[in-house]
Design a protein around this motif. Structure first.
Motif, mmCIF file in Angstrom:
data_model
loop_
_atom_site.group_PDB
_atom_site.id
_atom_site.type_symbol
_atom_site.label_atom_id
_atom_site.label_comp_id
_atom_site.label_asym_id
_atom_site.label_seq_id
_atom_site.Cartn_x
_atom_site.Cartn_y
_atom_site.Cartn_z
ATOM 1 N N VAL A 1 49.530 37.175 44.874
ATOM 2 C CA VAL A 1 48.558 37.916 45.692
ATOM 3 C C VAL A 1 47.973 39.082 44.900
ATOM 4 O O VAL A 1 46.774 39.349 44.952
ATOM 5 C CB VAL A 1 49.220 38.439 47.001
ATOM 6 C CG1 VAL A 1 48.195 39.145 47.879
ATOM 7 C CG2 VAL A 1 49.896 37.304 47.758
ATOM 8 N N GLY A 2 48.836 39.790 44.143
ATOM 9 C CA GLY A 2 48.369 40.979 43.423
ATOM 10 C C GLY A 2 47.835 40.672 42.031
ATOM 11 O O GLY A 2 47.168 41.512 41.426
ATOM 12 N N TRP B 1 51.403 49.633 43.713
ATOM 13 C CA TRP B 1 51.762 48.611 44.714
ATOM 14 C C TRP B 1 52.854 49.110 45.651
ATOM 15 O O TRP B 1 53.822 49.741 45.211
ATOM 16 C CB TRP B 1 52.260 47.354 43.996
ATOM 17 C CG TRP B 1 51.264 46.836 43.013
ATOM 18 C CD1 TRP B 1 51.227 47.088 41.669
ATOM 19 C CD2 TRP B 1 50.132 46.014 43.286
ATOM 20 N NE1 TRP B 1 50.156 46.475 41.088
ATOM 21 C CE2 TRP B 1 49.459 45.797 42.063
ATOM 22 C CE3 TRP B 1 49.625 45.433 44.450
ATOM 23 C CZ2 TRP B 1 48.301 45.038 41.972
ATOM 24 C CZ3 TRP B 1 48.473 44.670 44.358
ATOM 25 C CH2 TRP B 1 47.831 44.479 43.126
ATOM 26 N N ASP C 1 45.220 49.703 50.915
ATOM 27 C CA ASP C 1 44.550 48.459 51.302
ATOM 28 C C ASP C 1 45.640 47.419 51.460
ATOM 29 O O ASP C 1 46.494 47.276 50.566
ATOM 30 C CB ASP C 1 43.573 48.004 50.205
ATOM 31 C CG ASP C 1 42.399 48.958 50.086
ATOM 32 O OD1 ASP C 1 41.914 49.426 51.144
ATOM 33 O OD2 ASP C 1 42.002 49.266 48.943
ATOM 34 N N LEU D 1 46.958 43.852 51.286
ATOM 35 C CA LEU D 1 46.577 42.585 50.628
ATOM 36 C C LEU D 1 47.308 41.401 51.246
ATOM 37 O O LEU D 1 46.813 40.278 51.221
ATOM 38 C CB LEU D 1 46.891 42.661 49.125
ATOM 39 C CG LEU D 1 45.798 43.276 48.258
ATOM 40 C CD1 LEU D 1 45.629 44.750 48.517
ATOM 41 C CD2 LEU D 1 46.105 43.048 46.803
ATOM 42 N N ARG E 1 48.092 48.141 48.516
ATOM 43 C CA ARG E 1 47.722 48.753 47.242
ATOM 44 C C ARG E 1 47.161 50.145 47.504
ATOM 45 O O ARG E 1 46.322 50.337 48.383
ATOM 46 C CB ARG E 1 46.652 47.873 46.575
ATOM 47 C CG ARG E 1 46.448 48.251 45.154
ATOM 48 C CD ARG E 1 45.848 47.153 44.344
ATOM 49 N NE ARG E 1 46.106 47.439 42.942
ATOM 50 C CZ ARG E 1 45.445 46.909 41.945
ATOM 51 N NH1 ARG E 1 44.510 46.038 42.171
ATOM 52 N NH2 ARG E 1 45.738 47.245 40.701
#
Ligand SMILES: C[S@@+](CC[C@H](N)C(=O)[O-])C[C@H]1O[C@@H](n2cnc3c(N)ncnc32)[C@H](O)[C@@H]1O
Length: 296
Positions: free
Chosen positions: A57-58, A190, A250, A252, A294
């Protein structure tokens, strides 16, 4: 139900008995260390899941993140030792309670070594190396008890994790934890959290409906059941989302488990109190939450 009631009664009594908290803590440690290989396997799967979420995802490898803060690290440093294997070089572990001992960390490393592929570099210290010296060599520092705010500079971490902690504190404390994570993360850093959302007492009392704790009003829960040893806040995913939305992140990944027909049937075994009627049944019956966010 009887086992749940008995456990709550013991937890509420324990603080009033001389030596009670120490006895309770000893029993809890015994339970954890009785089957350390299984405990470590479960927590290692969590660490691997985090690494996979960061990657898929990141778009980042956990080993590329050099500074990791683990909040509420508990007894067994499985996550930081696993991340060490992935190449994370500096990790700070914090907790409101001083639970981890040097010998516990060594026992975890030995369990991870037992499960590692043949030929893997051992994590555990060689005979004769003191546990604190070894942890320092691995770049792992432990701060407990550590209240907020923490004594670390702004933007000094790439990654903050908080695992199976946010089901306990009151919403105001959670708000402060999210703000502190935001302060400590560099922009683009993160934040990973995971929370079990079911009534944790069902682990001790398999006959207990999995969402039993939702049947009580807030006043009844606080007056008769909640206690310092398992202070469950009973927050649902919608409330966790509002708390996190108040911090500069944010989101994610927002992944929930549970909430299907079986969980809803389980929820109906202990019908929720009217205070929860405004939340859809599928939300009430969620069992787990994992989030990747994030720092803006
Ligand atoms: C169930 S244990 C989880 C430990 C570890 N993260 C793991 O996954 O194995 C919960 C931990 O949260 C810690 N804790 C509870 N409230 C906290 C808070 N407000 N801030 C930081 N840690 C907290 C407890 O002391 C305990 O170590």
């Amino acid at each position: 139900m009887m086992r749940f009631m008995a456990k709550v009664a013991i937890q509420r009594l324990i603080g009033a008995i001389p030596g009670g908290p120490a006895l309770y803590e000893r029993a809890r440690r015994r339970r954890i260390f009785d089957d350390i290989d299984s405990e470590v396997a479960v927590k290692r799967a969590v660490a691997e899941r985090y690494a996979s979420v960061l990657r898929t995802v990141g778009g980042v490898e956990v080993g590329a993140l050099s500074n990791h803060l683990e909040m509420g690290s508990g007894w067994l440093p499985v996550l930081p030792l696993t991340f060490r294997r992935y190449g994370v070089t500096r990790q700070v572990l914090t907790d409101v309670a001083p639970l981890m001992r040097g010998e516990d960390a060594v026992a975890v490393a030995a369990a991870l070594d037992r499960a590692a592929p043949v030929g893997a570099q051992p994590l555990a210290p060689p005979p004769g190396e003191a546990a604190d010296r070894w942890l320092e060599r691995l770049g792992i520092r432990y701060h407990a008890p550590q209240p907020l705010p923490m004594p670390f500079p702004d933007a000094s971490f790439d990654l903050v994790t908080i695992t199976q902690v946010l089901q306990y504190p009151a919403p105001d404390v959670i708000r402060a934890i999210h703000q502190e994570a935001a302060r400590l993360l560099r922009p683009g850093g993160w934040y990973i959290l995971s929370v079990e959302l079911a009534d944790l007492y069902h682990h001790f009392d398999p006959a207990l409906p999995r969402f039993n704790f939702l049947r009580y009003s807030e006043a009844t829960w606080r007056r008769w059941f909640n206690n310092p040893y398992t202070p469950l806040n009973r927050l649902r995913t919608t409330q966790h989302r509002e708390l996190l939305a108040a911090a500069p992140f944010d989101i994610l990944l927002w992944e929930t488990a549970g909430g299907g027909p079986d969980d809803i049937a389980e929820l109906r075994r202990a019908p929720p109190h009217a205070a929860f009627f405004h939340i859809p049944e599928a939300e009430l019956a969620r069992t787990n939450l994992i989030v990747l966010a994030r720092r803006r």
